[in-house]
Design an enzyme around this catalytic site. Structure first.
Site, PDB file in Angstrom:
ATOM      1  N   ASP A   1      34.902   9.637   6.597  1.00  0.00           N
ATOM      2  CA  ASP A   1      34.242  10.927   6.807  1.00  0.00           C
ATOM      3  C   ASP A   1      32.741  10.823   6.557  1.00  0.00           C
ATOM      4  O   ASP A   1      31.981  11.710   6.977  1.00  0.00           O
ATOM      5  CB  ASP A   1      34.816  11.958   5.823  1.00  0.00           C
TER       6      ASP A   1
ATOM      7  N   GLN B   1      41.133  16.319   4.304  1.00  0.00           N
ATOM      8  CA  GLN B   1      40.752  17.430   5.186  1.00  0.00           C
ATOM      9  C   GLN B   1      40.118  18.571   4.390  1.00  0.00           C
ATOM     10  O   GLN B   1      40.671  19.014   3.376  1.00  0.00           O
ATOM     11  CB  GLN B   1      41.989  17.930   5.948  1.00  0.00           C
TER      12      GLN B   1
ATOM     13  N   LYS C   1      44.879  14.629  14.567  1.00  0.00           N
ATOM     14  CA  LYS C   1      44.357  13.314  14.190  1.00  0.00           C
ATOM     15  C   LYS C   1      45.485  12.284  14.176  1.00  0.00           C
ATOM     16  O   LYS C   1      45.323  11.161  14.652  1.00  0.00           O
ATOM     17  CB  LYS C   1      43.659  13.406  12.819  1.00  0.00           C
TER      18      LYS C   1
HETATM   19  N1  GUN Z   1      36.890  19.981   8.135  1.00  0.00           N
HETATM   20  C1  GUN Z   1      36.157  20.301   9.224  1.00  0.00           C
HETATM   21  N2  GUN Z   1      35.595  19.196   9.756  1.00  0.00           N
HETATM   22  C2  GUN Z   1      35.971  18.150   8.982  1.00  0.00           C
HETATM   23  C3  GUN Z   1      35.717  16.755   9.028  1.00  0.00           C
HETATM   24  O1  GUN Z   1      34.996  16.224   9.882  1.00  0.00           O
HETATM   25  N3  GUN Z   1      36.309  16.016   8.056  1.00  0.00           N
HETATM   26  C4  GUN Z   1      37.083  16.579   7.088  1.00  0.00           C
HETATM   27  N4  GUN Z   1      37.593  15.757   6.151  1.00  0.00           N
HETATM   28  N5  GUN Z   1      37.336  17.869   7.016  1.00  0.00           N
HETATM   29  C5  GUN Z   1      36.793  18.651   7.960  1.00  0.00           C
END
Ligand code: GUN
Length: 291
Positions: A117, A94, A50
């Site tokens: 998110d 995350q 990211k």
């Molecule tokens: N873990 C797996 N997919 C995601 C996501 O889209 N966002 C976040 N914050 N954690 C994740």
């Protein structure tokens, strides 16, 4: 002609569109704060990806890496600081968090205006209301974008989602049924009876379970579009990393039956990152409209 949906290529298009959107902004760059707690290997790799993609587009990312032992009060204090920081447009915590932390409370602690998110009750509520100002969860938003950009018809079609998670299944079902997308949606889960029969009716079949071989060829209708959200690490001695990635779908057997199918890796994964960037730019531009 290949029936593969190339997530890397479509994500690349979106990155280019976002870079063009913010190329001429005056003043500070859009900024996403990435929060990782602990050393989960998959989370380390996702957060690094990211950050790398953000830099390529011209988005600032600020990494906040906290030890496994972080308390809820310490995590909350960090989120409160990031919420109050006017130079931060977007916050991503995350998942999964270490077991002693409350994931739901954490997601709700993020300011709805920075919740890129889309996991907070505020943004999930807005999604239910089909309010376009909502931030929509990145994986579901990425799946819808893949479907649209691949020319797959959704209107009136039968979509079956396997998995009812907050991160994928639930928001994805809401997106697929909303006006303009207009799919007829079924959501299956670990207690569903006749899973194979329900899946075999799907024009669009989406698996978000996290278990290899969840979808086998007998579960797929001829000509269906199959979207594989699973990213499963299988031990593999030949690989330097010691593992290889597979999805939820028995790809070799299922692919010949499909009109379209996403590979793993290189399908949904890159789209999750692209939609995080898109939500970050959306947050930035909502505060700093450009001429
Ligand atoms: N873990 C797996 N997919 C995601 C996501 O889209 N966002 C976040 N914050 N954690 C994740």
């Amino acid at each position: 002609m290949s029936n593969l949906i190339d997530g890397n290529q479509i994500a690349g298009q979106i990155h280019a569109e976002l870079a063009a959107k913010i190329a001429n902004v005056k003043g500070r760059r859009p900024c996403v704060a990435l929060v990782r707690v602990g050393e989960d290997p998959a989370s380390i790799s996702y957060v690094a990806k990211k950050s790398k993609v953000a830099a390529e587009i011209g988005i600032e990312s600020r990494l906040n890496i906290l030890p496994e032992s972080t308390s809820q009060a310490e995590l909350d204090a960090l989120l409160d600081r990031l919420n109050a920081d006017d130079t931060v447009d977007a916050i991503l915590v995350q998942a999964p968090l270490p077991k002693h932390l409350d994931e739901q409370a954490t997601f709700n602690r993020v300011s709805p205006q920075k919740d890129v998110d889309g996991f907070s009750f505020a943004n999930l509520g807005k999604l239910c209301q089909e309010d376009k100002s909502a931030f929509t969860a990145c994986t579901p938003a990425g799946i819808l974008e893949l479907i649209k950009r691949s020319g797959v018809e959704t209107r009136g079609k039968r979509a079956v989602v396997i998995g009812r998670s907050l991160i994928v299944g639930k928001p994805l079902a809401l997106l697929l049924m909303q006006k303009g997308v207009d799919a007829t949606v079924s959501v299956c889960h670990s207690r569903s009876e006749n899973l194979a029969a329900v899946c075999a009716e799907a024009d669009i079949l989406i698996s978000a379970v996290g278990r290899p071989n969840t979808v086998t060829a007998d579960m797929v209708k001829e000509g269906a579009c199959v979207i594989d959200v699973g990213i499963n690490r299988i031990p593999c001695a030949e690989k330097k990393s010691g593992y290889r990635l597979v999805g939820d779908v028995d790809f070799e057997a299922v692919a010949p039956k499909c009109s379209k199918i996403t590979p793993v890796p290189g399908g949904v994964g890159p789209m999750t990152v692209a939609m995080l960037m898109s939500n970050t730019v959306k947050s930035f531009l909502s505060k700093t409209p450009q001429k």
